[in-house]
Design a protein around this motif. Structure first.
Motif, PDB file in Angstrom:
ATOM      1  N   ASP A  18       0.889  -1.365  -0.050  1.00  0.00           N
ATOM      2  CA  ASP A  18       1.072   0.371   0.265  1.00  0.00           C
ATOM      3  C   ASP A  18       0.757   1.483  -0.067  1.00  0.00           C
ATOM      4  O   ASP A  18       2.071   1.055  -0.034  1.00  0.00           O
ATOM      5  N   GLU A  20       0.803   5.406   1.085  1.00  0.00           N
ATOM      6  CA  GLU A  20      -0.463   7.215   1.570  1.00  0.00           C
ATOM      7  C   GLU A  20       0.702   8.042   1.265  1.00  0.00           C
ATOM      8  O   GLU A  20       1.577   8.091   0.959  1.00  0.00           O
ATOM      9  N   ARG A  22       0.887  12.083   2.785  1.00  0.00           N
ATOM     10  CA  ARG A  22       0.595  12.830   4.411  1.00  0.00           C
ATOM     11  C   ARG A  22       0.828  14.509   3.788  1.00  0.00           C
ATOM     12  O   ARG A  22       1.629  15.132   3.604  1.00  0.00           O
ATOM     13  N   GLY A 157      -2.444  12.209   7.743  1.00  0.00           N
ATOM     14  CA  GLY A 157      -2.361  10.852   6.773  1.00  0.00           C
ATOM     15  C   GLY A 157      -3.706  11.341   5.645  1.00  0.00           C
ATOM     16  O   GLY A 157      -4.811  11.350   6.213  1.00  0.00           O
ATOM     17  N   THR A 158      -3.384  10.677   4.790  1.00  0.00           N
ATOM     18  CA  THR A 158      -4.262  10.412   3.455  1.00  0.00           C
ATOM     19  C   THR A 158      -5.577   9.358   3.999  1.00  0.00           C
ATOM     20  O   THR A 158      -6.523   9.034   3.781  1.00  0.00           O
ATOM     21  N   TRP A 159      -4.667   8.670   5.422  1.00  0.00           N
ATOM     22  CA  TRP A 159      -5.840   7.146   5.362  1.00  0.00           C
ATOM     23  C   TRP A 159      -6.820   8.599   6.715  1.00  0.00           C
ATOM     24  O   TRP A 159      -7.482   8.104   6.838  1.00  0.00           O
ATOM     25  N   THR A 201       6.177   9.401   2.117  1.00  0.00           N
ATOM     26  CA  THR A 201       5.475   8.148   2.113  1.00  0.00           C
ATOM     27  C   THR A 201       6.028   6.895   2.666  1.00  0.00           C
ATOM     28  O   THR A 201       7.625   6.692   2.827  1.00  0.00           O
ATOM     29  N   PRO A 203       5.873   3.047   2.495  1.00  0.00           N
ATOM     30  CA  PRO A 203       4.275   1.663   2.649  1.00  0.00           C
ATOM     31  C   PRO A 203       4.718   0.746   2.819  1.00  0.00           C
ATOM     32  O   PRO A 203       5.789   0.513   3.377  1.00  0.00           O
ATOM     33  N   ASN A 231      -6.071  -4.078  -5.306  1.00  0.00           N
ATOM     34  CA  ASN A 231      -5.585  -3.039  -4.342  1.00  0.00           C
ATOM     35  C   ASN A 231      -6.325  -1.837  -4.077  1.00  0.00           C
ATOM     36  O   ASN A 231      -6.329  -1.048  -2.854  1.00  0.00           O
ATOM     37  N   ALA A 235      -7.765  -0.055  -1.063  1.00  0.00           N
ATOM     38  CA  ALA A 235      -6.805   1.371  -1.511  1.00  0.00           C
ATOM     39  C   ALA A 235      -8.578   2.407  -0.762  1.00  0.00           C
ATOM     40  O   ALA A 235      -8.162   3.666   0.108  1.00  0.00           O
ATOM     41  N   SER A 238      -9.636   2.273   2.921  1.00  0.00           N
ATOM     42  CA  SER A 238      -8.944   2.268   3.769  1.00  0.00           C
ATOM     43  C   SER A 238      -8.228   3.522   4.043  1.00  0.00           C
ATOM     44  O   SER A 238      -8.064   4.218   4.832  1.00  0.00           O
ATOM     45  N   HIS A 240      -6.158   5.006   1.580  1.00  0.00           N
ATOM     46  CA  HIS A 240      -4.377   5.074   1.225  1.00  0.00           C
ATOM     47  C   HIS A 240      -4.802   5.057  -0.446  1.00  0.00           C
ATOM     48  O   HIS A 240      -5.131   4.810  -0.727  1.00  0.00           O
TER      49      HIS A 240
END
Length: 322
Positions: A18, A20, A22, A157-159, A201, A203, A231, A235, A238, A240
């Motif tokens: 995965d 992501e 920030r 974070g993107t999450w 990132t 991963p 994937n 993504a 979550s 991501h």
């Protein structure tokens, strides 16, 4: 670029599972209260990406928000409440390097001092960051930032986008609320450092153990799992980012508005070092961050303490660069 995160001594050791980034999140809601026009708000992401709205500009706007009562003291800008990968891009953005030609890690005193001075300024002088922000209280952090009606700028974070709209904003419209009231961009450029926007990132990767009895079968399983369909399902659920270029024009991915919009953040990304010494390095560097934000030490005092700790704990495995 994700392959670079799996390299050590010139070899690839894993397959990204995965990704992501920030981002720099900003409250459109609060910027409107400050009198910003819609054009100013909607163009902020482009200005950040072009290096025209910098870290220092962010401080200026956050200070104005505090002084005018748009947000409370200490709520102009927030970062995470505990140690983590995020703080390394502060150092990178200040011009610091961490990997040299050998296995040693580099600690650039000039770059670290810039970071400590910026954080001391934010918490102790401008009052845009709470001096006790590093209290480790993630539950409060996630709840307090979720509506973007109390904190102007947030490094996250993107999450977290998915966490906010799924766990905190369902009664307000979920993701639609975020798109109406929150913008995102790379982390603003540091004028005292590289002058370039940045993110980081970290991963997760698939790896095959050297003790595996069936490494070929394990690799085949990884290849079957590394598809744009699987994937993308992960993504989207979550928050991501995709790992495959083929996801860029894959309808189930591109229809996920936030993910397709933030995938370009990987253009600005950096990585943690693949090093057995990173933990000791990170803990020492973070000690300085805690000390300046709380006001226990000045930036120069914090730098001296961190350098001493690095030398004591890492010895020849760290290069202190003046």
């Amino acid at each position: 670029s994700l392959w670079e995160s799996t390299r050590l001594k010139g070899r690839v050791w894993g397959v990204p599972q995965d990704a992501e980034a920030r981002p720099f999140y900003y409250s459109k809601l609060l910027l409107r209260k400050m009198g910003w026009s819609e054009d100013e708000i909607e163009s902020l992401d482009e200005r950040v990406a072009a290096g025209k709205f910098t870290w220092q500009d962010m401080y200026d706007v956050a200070e104005e928000a505090v002084q005018t009562g748009i947000v409370g003291e200490g709520d102009g800008w927030w970062h995470r409440p505990s140690n983590g990968p995020d703080f390394l891009y502060y150092y990178y953005g200040a011009g610091g390097e961490i990997k040299g030609a050998g296995d040693e890690l580099i600690f650039d005193k000039k770059a670290a001092l810039i970071v400590y001075e910026l954080l001391y300024e934010a918490a102790q002088e401008l009052k845009i960051l709470r001096p006790n922000k590093l209290d480790g209280n993630w539950d409060f952090h996630k709840d307090f930032t979720s509506k973007f009606d109390k904190v102007l700028f947030v490094f996250e974070g993107t999450w977290r986008w998915a966490s906010w709209h799924v766990n905190y904003l369902q009664d307000l419209g979920g993701e639609d609320y975020l798109f109406a009231n929150v913008g995102f961009a790379p982390i603003p450029a540091n004028e005292r450092g590289t002058g370039k926007p940045i993110t980081l990132t970290h991963p997760l990767v698939y790896m095959v153990s050297s003790k595996s009895k069936h490494p070929d079968l394990a690799l085949l399983l990884i290849s079957k799992a590394t598809t744009r369909a699987l994937n993308t399902d992960y993504a989207v659920a979550s928050g991501h980012l995709g790992i495959l270029k083929s996801q860029l024009d894959y309808p189930p991915y591109t229809s996920a508005k936030f993910l397709s919009a933030t995938l370009t953040l990987l253009e600005y990304t950096t990585f943690l070092p693949n090093s057995p010494y990173w933990s000791s390095y990170s803990e020492a560097y973070y000690l300085g961050i805690q000390a300046v934000e709380s006001g226990d030490l000045t930036p120069k005092e914090a730098l001296d303490v961190v350098v001493e700790k690095l030398n004591n704990e890492m010895g020849d495995n760290v290069i202190i660069r003046d």
